[in-house]
Design a protein around this motif. Structure first.
Motif, PDB file in Angstrom:
ATOM      1  N   ALA A  56       1.072  -1.269  -0.095  1.00  0.00           N
ATOM      2  CA  ALA A  56      -0.015   0.035   0.053  1.00  0.00           C
ATOM      3  C   ALA A  56       0.891   1.262  -0.009  1.00  0.00           C
ATOM      4  O   ALA A  56       0.704   2.213  -0.645  1.00  0.00           O
ATOM      5  N   THR A  57       2.092   1.166   0.899  1.00  0.00           N
ATOM      6  CA  THR A  57       2.839   2.225   0.654  1.00  0.00           C
ATOM      7  C   THR A  57       3.600   2.503  -0.552  1.00  0.00           C
ATOM      8  O   THR A  57       3.563   3.773  -0.981  1.00  0.00           O
ATOM      9  N   VAL A  58       4.104   1.724  -1.073  1.00  0.00           N
ATOM     10  CA  VAL A  58       4.566   1.651  -2.553  1.00  0.00           C
ATOM     11  C   VAL A  58       3.703   2.409  -3.440  1.00  0.00           C
ATOM     12  O   VAL A  58       4.122   3.408  -4.210  1.00  0.00           O
ATOM     13  N   PHE A  59       2.494   1.865  -3.588  1.00  0.00           N
ATOM     14  CA  PHE A  59       1.425   2.492  -4.583  1.00  0.00           C
ATOM     15  C   PHE A  59       1.140   3.875  -4.121  1.00  0.00           C
ATOM     16  O   PHE A  59       0.917   4.709  -5.100  1.00  0.00           O
ATOM     17  N   GLY A  60       0.782   4.197  -3.060  1.00  0.00           N
ATOM     18  CA  GLY A  60       0.402   5.634  -2.404  1.00  0.00           C
ATOM     19  C   GLY A  60       1.449   6.304  -2.610  1.00  0.00           C
ATOM     20  O   GLY A  60       1.443   7.528  -3.069  1.00  0.00           O
ATOM     21  N   LEU A  61       2.629   5.920  -2.187  1.00  0.00           N
ATOM     22  CA  LEU A  61       3.736   6.994  -2.454  1.00  0.00           C
ATOM     23  C   LEU A  61       3.977   7.511  -3.779  1.00  0.00           C
ATOM     24  O   LEU A  61       4.293   8.444  -4.276  1.00  0.00           O
ATOM     25  N   GLY A  62       4.246   6.402  -4.566  1.00  0.00           N
ATOM     26  CA  GLY A  62       4.335   6.524  -6.396  1.00  0.00           C
ATOM     27  C   GLY A  62       3.359   7.733  -6.765  1.00  0.00           C
ATOM     28  O   GLY A  62       3.633   8.551  -7.630  1.00  0.00           O
ATOM     29  N   VAL A  63       2.209   7.604  -6.497  1.00  0.00           N
ATOM     30  CA  VAL A  63       1.142   8.087  -7.020  1.00  0.00           C
ATOM     31  C   VAL A  63       0.964   9.478  -6.406  1.00  0.00           C
ATOM     32  O   VAL A  63       0.860  10.649  -7.113  1.00  0.00           O
ATOM     33  N   LEU A  64       1.509   9.704  -5.142  1.00  0.00           N
ATOM     34  CA  LEU A  64       1.496  11.148  -4.430  1.00  0.00           C
ATOM     35  C   LEU A  64       2.595  11.877  -5.191  1.00  0.00           C
ATOM     36  O   LEU A  64       2.687  13.212  -5.250  1.00  0.00           O
ATOM     37  N   ILE A  65       3.862  11.254  -5.402  1.00  0.00           N
ATOM     38  CA  ILE A  65       4.885  11.894  -5.748  1.00  0.00           C
ATOM     39  C   ILE A  65       4.741  12.261  -7.314  1.00  0.00           C
ATOM     40  O   ILE A  65       4.998  13.675  -7.689  1.00  0.00           O
ATOM     41  N   LEU A  66       4.056  11.444  -8.039  1.00  0.00           N
ATOM     42  CA  LEU A  66       3.615  11.891  -9.491  1.00  0.00           C
ATOM     43  C   LEU A  66       2.467  12.921  -9.496  1.00  0.00           C
ATOM     44  O   LEU A  66       2.808  13.827 -10.543  1.00  0.00           O
ATOM     45  N   LEU A  67       1.627  13.122  -8.654  1.00  0.00           N
ATOM     46  CA  LEU A  67       0.539  14.182  -8.530  1.00  0.00           C
ATOM     47  C   LEU A  67       1.255  15.555  -8.005  1.00  0.00           C
ATOM     48  O   LEU A  67       1.097  16.537  -8.692  1.00  0.00           O
ATOM     49  N   LEU A  68       2.096  15.499  -6.904  1.00  0.00           N
ATOM     50  CA  LEU A  68       2.460  16.497  -6.306  1.00  0.00           C
ATOM     51  C   LEU A  68       3.897  17.152  -6.533  1.00  0.00           C
ATOM     52  O   LEU A  68       4.208  18.284  -6.125  1.00  0.00           O
ATOM     53  N   GLY A  69       4.689  16.159  -6.996  1.00  0.00           N
ATOM     54  CA  GLY A  69       5.873  16.625  -7.413  1.00  0.00           C
ATOM     55  C   GLY A  69       6.018  17.932  -8.070  1.00  0.00           C
ATOM     56  O   GLY A  69       6.914  18.733  -7.808  1.00  0.00           O
ATOM     57  N   PRO A  70       5.294  18.192  -9.352  1.00  0.00           N
ATOM     58  CA  PRO A  70       5.302  19.416  -9.904  1.00  0.00           C
ATOM     59  C   PRO A  70       5.042  20.460  -9.187  1.00  0.00           C
ATOM     60  O   PRO A  70       5.488  21.641  -9.800  1.00  0.00           O
ATOM     61  N   VAL A  71       4.427  20.244  -8.165  1.00  0.00           N
ATOM     62  CA  VAL A  71       3.984  21.629  -7.560  1.00  0.00           C
ATOM     63  C   VAL A  71       5.181  21.907  -6.508  1.00  0.00           C
ATOM     64  O   VAL A  71       5.743  23.017  -6.576  1.00  0.00           O
ATOM     65  N   SER A  72       5.522  21.101  -5.452  1.00  0.00           N
ATOM     66  CA  SER A  72       6.488  21.452  -4.463  1.00  0.00           C
ATOM     67  C   SER A  72       7.788  20.575  -4.580  1.00  0.00           C
ATOM     68  O   SER A  72       8.716  20.611  -3.618  1.00  0.00           O
TER      69      SER A  72
END
Length: 253
Positions: free
Chosen positions: A68-84
């Motif tokens: 769950a952590t692997v999938f959740g973290l990957g999605v969060l980096i992809l989504l929010l990386g371009p912002v912060s």
């Protein structure tokens, strides 16, 4: 953690995780760090609670928690990386500030002083949210002691590896792979480190607020956070050792 950034022709310092932090308003970036860290901790804590309710096998529980952590973290980096830059981690924020301190477009002290509290507040909020979703007490201090020396060593290794990965990707112009690479590393480190790879002071603090599978006793926080900071320094030293280009001198007879 890092973002997917535009490639640069040559990299002499560790490339900042967000190419131009000043291009996006600080409030937006703080919101991304707070929400991202909250979501990350909610995933870690919530999946841990769910796992213990579905199975009594500790190995199965850890497997569910790590996936769950692997999938959740990957999605969060992809989504929010371009912002912060998707740091979600004070060690990563401090490392980016240090490597880009001579760059006027890099992360400045003011931004570091804002990022880190946002990450900590988000982590605490994420733990409380996960507990609430599963009918647990909103705040119940963890009783899971993690003060043993071998666990502290595990945190040094986990954090050093994380910093080496992120800034090594920057040095080699492969930050576009960060969502997969960072999430994969954390998933692996769940299993190959004795501490199950917290590797993040903000997440560590948040996990003290839940007395569930993913929790950590408040008394264990100083040791874990201290070793994470040490791991960050070790990671940056390894980046310099491995990726810094040094000129070769030649002599002619």
């Amino acid at each position: 953690m890092s973002a997917i950034d535009e490639a640069r022709p040559e990299i002499t310092e560790a490339e900042p995780l967000a190419a131009e932090p000043s291009a996006i308003p600080l409030l937006n970036r703080l919101a991304a760090e707070l929400v991202g860290t909250a979501a990350l901790v909610a995933v870690v804590v919530g999946s841990g609670i769910q796992a213990t309710e579905l199975s009594r096998d500790v190995g199965v529980q850890l497997l569910a928690n790590s996936l769950a952590t692997v999938f959740g973290l990957g999605v969060l980096i992809l989504l929010l990386g371009p912002v912060s830059g998707a740091h979600f981690n004070p060690v990563v924020t401090l490392a980016e500030w240090w490597t880009g301190r001579k760059d006027p477009k890099g992360l400045g002290p003011r931004e570091v002083a804002a990022y880190i509290p946002a990450q900590i507040i988000g982590a605490i909020g994420g733990a409380i949210l996960a507990d609430a979703m599963f009918g647990q007490a909103a705040v119940r201090w963890s009783t899971h002691d993690r003060s043993a020396g071998h666990l502290l060593l595990g945190e040094v290794v986990a954090t050093a590896g994380l910093v080496l990965l992120i800034f090594g990707l920057a040095k080699t112009d492969h930050l576009r792979f960060a969502p997969v690479a960072v999430a994969s590393y954390i998933g692996a480190a769940y299993w190959f480190t004795s501490s199950t790879s917290f590797a993040n002071p903000a997440v560590t603090i948040g996990r003290a607020f839940t007395d569930t599978f993913a929790g950590i006793a408040p008394s264990s926080l100083p040791g874990f956070i201290g070793m994470q900071l040490v791991g960050g320094v070790v990671g940056l030293a390894l980046v310099a050792l491995i990726f810094t280009r040094r000129g070769r001198s030649s002599t002619r007879g």
